[in-house]
Design a protein around this motif. Sequence first.
Motif, PDB file in Angstrom:
ATOM      1  N   MET A   1      81.189  -6.496   2.005  1.00 39.99           N
ATOM      2  CA  MET A   1      81.502  -7.076   0.710  1.00 39.99           C
ATOM      3  C   MET A   1      80.722  -6.342  -0.379  1.00 39.99           C
ATOM      4  O   MET A   1      79.679  -5.770  -0.130  1.00 39.99           O
ATOM      5  CB  MET A   1      81.122  -8.553   0.664  1.00 39.99           C
ATOM      6  N   ILE A   2      81.230  -6.467  -1.580  1.00 38.98           N
ATOM      7  CA  ILE A   2      80.584  -5.868  -2.745  1.00 38.98           C
ATOM      8  C   ILE A   2      80.262  -6.983  -3.732  1.00 38.98           C
ATOM      9  O   ILE A   2      81.122  -7.815  -4.052  1.00 38.98           O
ATOM     10  CB  ILE A   2      81.484  -4.803  -3.384  1.00 38.98           C
ATOM     11  N   TYR A   3      79.017  -6.984  -4.208  1.00 37.92           N
ATOM     12  CA  TYR A   3      78.532  -8.016  -5.118  1.00 37.92           C
ATOM     13  C   TYR A   3      77.904  -7.408  -6.363  1.00 37.92           C
ATOM     14  O   TYR A   3      77.506  -6.239  -6.357  1.00 37.92           O
ATOM     15  CB  TYR A   3      77.484  -8.894  -4.416  1.00 37.92           C
ATOM     16  N   PHE A   4      77.786  -8.260  -7.374  1.00 39.54           N
ATOM     17  CA  PHE A   4      77.153  -7.877  -8.639  1.00 39.54           C
ATOM     18  C   PHE A   4      76.221  -8.998  -9.074  1.00 39.54           C
ATOM     19  O   PHE A   4      76.507 -10.179  -8.849  1.00 39.54           O
ATOM     20  CB  PHE A   4      78.216  -7.681  -9.731  1.00 39.54           C
ATOM     21  N   THR A   5      75.147  -8.624  -9.730  1.00 41.81           N
ATOM     22  CA  THR A   5      74.243  -9.601 -10.314  1.00 41.81           C
ATOM     23  C   THR A   5      73.434  -8.914 -11.403  1.00 41.81           C
ATOM     24  O   THR A   5      73.459  -7.688 -11.531  1.00 41.81           O
ATOM     25  CB  THR A   5      73.331 -10.259  -9.255  1.00 41.81           C
ATOM     26  N   ALA A   6      72.724  -9.705 -12.179  1.00 41.11           N
ATOM     27  CA  ALA A   6      71.868  -9.166 -13.245  1.00 41.11           C
ATOM     28  C   ALA A   6      70.907 -10.250 -13.723  1.00 41.11           C
ATOM     29  O   ALA A   6      71.102 -11.439 -13.456  1.00 41.11           O
ATOM     30  CB  ALA A   6      72.722  -8.673 -14.421  1.00 41.11           C
ATOM     31  N   ASP A   7      69.900  -9.816 -14.420  1.00 38.55           N
ATOM     32  CA  ASP A   7      69.012 -10.688 -15.195  1.00 38.55           C
ATOM     33  C   ASP A   7      68.298 -11.755 -14.374  1.00 38.55           C
ATOM     34  O   ASP A   7      68.100 -12.873 -14.850  1.00 38.55           O
ATOM     35  CB  ASP A   7      69.785 -11.350 -16.345  1.00 38.55           C
ATOM     36  N   VAL A  41      74.438 -12.238   0.014  1.00 41.38           N
ATOM     37  CA  VAL A  41      74.425 -10.801   0.291  1.00 41.38           C
ATOM     38  C   VAL A  41      73.822 -10.552   1.671  1.00 41.38           C
ATOM     39  O   VAL A  41      72.696 -10.961   1.949  1.00 41.38           O
ATOM     40  CB  VAL A  41      73.620 -10.039  -0.788  1.00 41.38           C
ATOM     41  N   ARG A  42      74.576  -9.889   2.520  1.00 40.55           N
ATOM     42  CA  ARG A  42      74.110  -9.510   3.862  1.00 40.55           C
ATOM     43  C   ARG A  42      73.533  -8.099   3.817  1.00 40.55           C
ATOM     44  O   ARG A  42      73.794  -7.342   2.890  1.00 40.55           O
ATOM     45  CB  ARG A  42      75.271  -9.572   4.867  1.00 40.55           C
ATOM     46  N   LYS A  43      72.827  -7.730   4.848  1.00 39.43           N
ATOM     47  CA  LYS A  43      72.169  -6.411   4.888  1.00 39.43           C
ATOM     48  C   LYS A  43      73.170  -5.265   4.758  1.00 39.43           C
ATOM     49  O   LYS A  43      72.870  -4.246   4.158  1.00 39.43           O
ATOM     50  CB  LYS A  43      71.344  -6.270   6.162  1.00 39.43           C
ATOM     51  N   GLU A  44      74.389  -5.448   5.287  1.00 37.86           N
ATOM     52  CA  GLU A  44      75.393  -4.383   5.259  1.00 37.86           C
ATOM     53  C   GLU A  44      76.223  -4.378   3.970  1.00 37.86           C
ATOM     54  O   GLU A  44      77.011  -3.465   3.753  1.00 37.86           O
ATOM     55  CB  GLU A  44      76.315  -4.479   6.479  1.00 37.86           C
ATOM     56  N   ASP A  45      76.072  -5.375   3.131  1.00 40.86           N
ATOM     57  CA  ASP A  45      76.822  -5.456   1.877  1.00 40.86           C
ATOM     58  C   ASP A  45      76.270  -4.486   0.838  1.00 40.86           C
ATOM     59  O   ASP A  45      75.134  -4.024   0.949  1.00 40.86           O
ATOM     60  CB  ASP A  45      76.764  -6.879   1.306  1.00 40.86           C
ATOM     61  N   THR A  46      77.075  -4.224  -0.169  1.00 41.06           N
ATOM     62  CA  THR A  46      76.661  -3.406  -1.309  1.00 41.06           C
ATOM     63  C   THR A  46      76.503  -4.325  -2.502  1.00 41.06           C
ATOM     64  O   THR A  46      77.348  -5.185  -2.744  1.00 41.06           O
ATOM     65  CB  THR A  46      77.719  -2.322  -1.618  1.00 41.06           C
ATOM     66  N   VAL A  47      75.419  -4.143  -3.239  1.00 40.74           N
ATOM     67  CA  VAL A  47      75.197  -4.954  -4.431  1.00 40.74           C
ATOM     68  C   VAL A  47      74.801  -4.047  -5.585  1.00 40.74           C
ATOM     69  O   VAL A  47      73.973  -3.149  -5.432  1.00 40.74           O
ATOM     70  CB  VAL A  47      74.164  -6.078  -4.201  1.00 40.74           C
ATOM     71  N   TYR A  48      75.457  -4.272  -6.705  1.00 38.72           N
ATOM     72  CA  TYR A  48      75.142  -3.566  -7.940  1.00 38.72           C
ATOM     73  C   TYR A  48      74.343  -4.535  -8.802  1.00 38.72           C
ATOM     74  O   TYR A  48      74.842  -5.583  -9.193  1.00 38.72           O
ATOM     75  CB  TYR A  48      76.427  -3.129  -8.658  1.00 38.72           C
ATOM     76  N   ILE A  49      73.093  -4.181  -9.053  1.00 38.95           N
ATOM     77  CA  ILE A  49      72.218  -5.009  -9.878  1.00 38.95           C
ATOM     78  C   ILE A  49      72.236  -4.403 -11.275  1.00 38.95           C
ATOM     79  O   ILE A  49      71.758  -3.292 -11.481  1.00 38.95           O
ATOM     80  CB  ILE A  49      70.793  -5.058  -9.305  1.00 38.95           C
ATOM     81  N   LEU A  50      72.805  -5.137 -12.210  1.00 43.14           N
ATOM     82  CA  LEU A  50      73.008  -4.616 -13.561  1.00 43.14           C
ATOM     83  C   LEU A  50      71.818  -4.953 -14.465  1.00 43.14           C
ATOM     84  O   LEU A  50      71.964  -5.485 -15.557  1.00 43.14           O
ATOM     85  CB  LEU A  50      74.330  -5.135 -14.147  1.00 43.14           C
ATOM     86  N   GLY A  51      70.649  -4.655 -13.981  1.00 44.03           N
ATOM     87  CA  GLY A  51      69.447  -4.679 -14.791  1.00 44.03           C
ATOM     88  C   GLY A  51      68.621  -5.945 -14.778  1.00 44.03           C
ATOM     89  O   GLY A  51      69.053  -7.010 -14.377  1.00 44.03           O
ATOM     90  N   ASP A  52      67.391  -5.739 -15.221  1.00 46.75           N
ATOM     91  CA  ASP A  52      66.389  -6.789 -15.420  1.00 46.75           C
ATOM     92  C   ASP A  52      66.103  -7.582 -14.148  1.00 46.75           C
ATOM     93  O   ASP A  52      66.200  -8.810 -14.103  1.00 46.75           O
ATOM     94  CB  ASP A  52      66.783  -7.709 -16.578  1.00 46.75           C
ATOM     95  N   ILE A  53      65.691  -6.845 -13.125  1.00 45.04           N
ATOM     96  CA  ILE A  53      65.323  -7.482 -11.862  1.00 45.04           C
ATOM     97  C   ILE A  53      64.051  -8.312 -12.050  1.00 45.04           C
ATOM     98  O   ILE A  53      64.011  -9.484 -11.694  1.00 45.04           O
ATOM     99  CB  ILE A  53      65.096  -6.434 -10.751  1.00 45.04           C
ATOM    100  N   CYS A  54      63.016  -7.687 -12.589  1.00 42.48           N
ATOM    101  CA  CYS A  54      61.711  -8.323 -12.720  1.00 42.48           C
ATOM    102  C   CYS A  54      61.184  -8.148 -14.142  1.00 42.48           C
ATOM    103  O   CYS A  54      61.603  -7.256 -14.867  1.00 42.48           O
ATOM    104  CB  CYS A  54      60.704  -7.695 -11.762  1.00 42.48           C
ATOM    105  N   HIS A  55      60.251  -9.006 -14.487  1.00 44.96           N
ATOM    106  CA  HIS A  55      59.589  -8.902 -15.788  1.00 44.96           C
ATOM    107  C   HIS A  55      58.224  -9.566 -15.659  1.00 44.96           C
ATOM    108  O   HIS A  55      58.108 -10.619 -15.033  1.00 44.96           O
ATOM    109  CB  HIS A  55      60.442  -9.571 -16.864  1.00 44.96           C
TER     110      HIS A  55
END
Length: 177
Positions: A1-7, A41-55
């Motif tokens: 699977m392909i996922y997206f997240t941000a912020d 999200v599983r280990k084999e999945d792809t995830v696009y993190i669209l910024g601001d992981i940590c602050h």
Amino acid sequence: MIYFTADMHFGHKAIIRMQNRPFESVEEMDRVLLQNYNSIVRKEDTVYILGDICHHMSIEEADALIKKLNGKKYLIKGNHDRNYDPRLFVDILDFLKISIDGNHFSLMHYPMLSWPKKGSGGYQLHGHIHARMGYNEANRADGQRRYDVGVDANNFFPVSTRQIVSFFEAYRRGEDC
């Protein structure tokens, strides 16, 4: 699977108040965001993190936390991202165009007024503005395939390609959403 997240803003105590997040502490927020992410999200999945992981975290703390996130991770840099260990990501970019099952996605931390293939059904996925789902619904109602994948707009979970495409297609077909 392909996922997206941000912020996610792991480690950012003030974001709880600033965005009215439903957490009592930064420790609770970080724990829930990590659990939510890894529950989907599983280990084999792809995830696009669209910024601001940590602050407001040291780079060592940030890298340790990022290691706990499942999946093959791509980072589309946001305004709060630092020089994380590049080995934690497949790639680190400012902007990326991808095609999945015939759907075209333009990925950037910031929302754009125009993007590649906008006029022919392309999607623009972003974060940065900490919108709620109403923002995505308003874009959909206006015929704009622009979607905030940030945790604040998606009940603090990543969102899949299928969910995003279905969100727009169901509306186009006049189905209840």
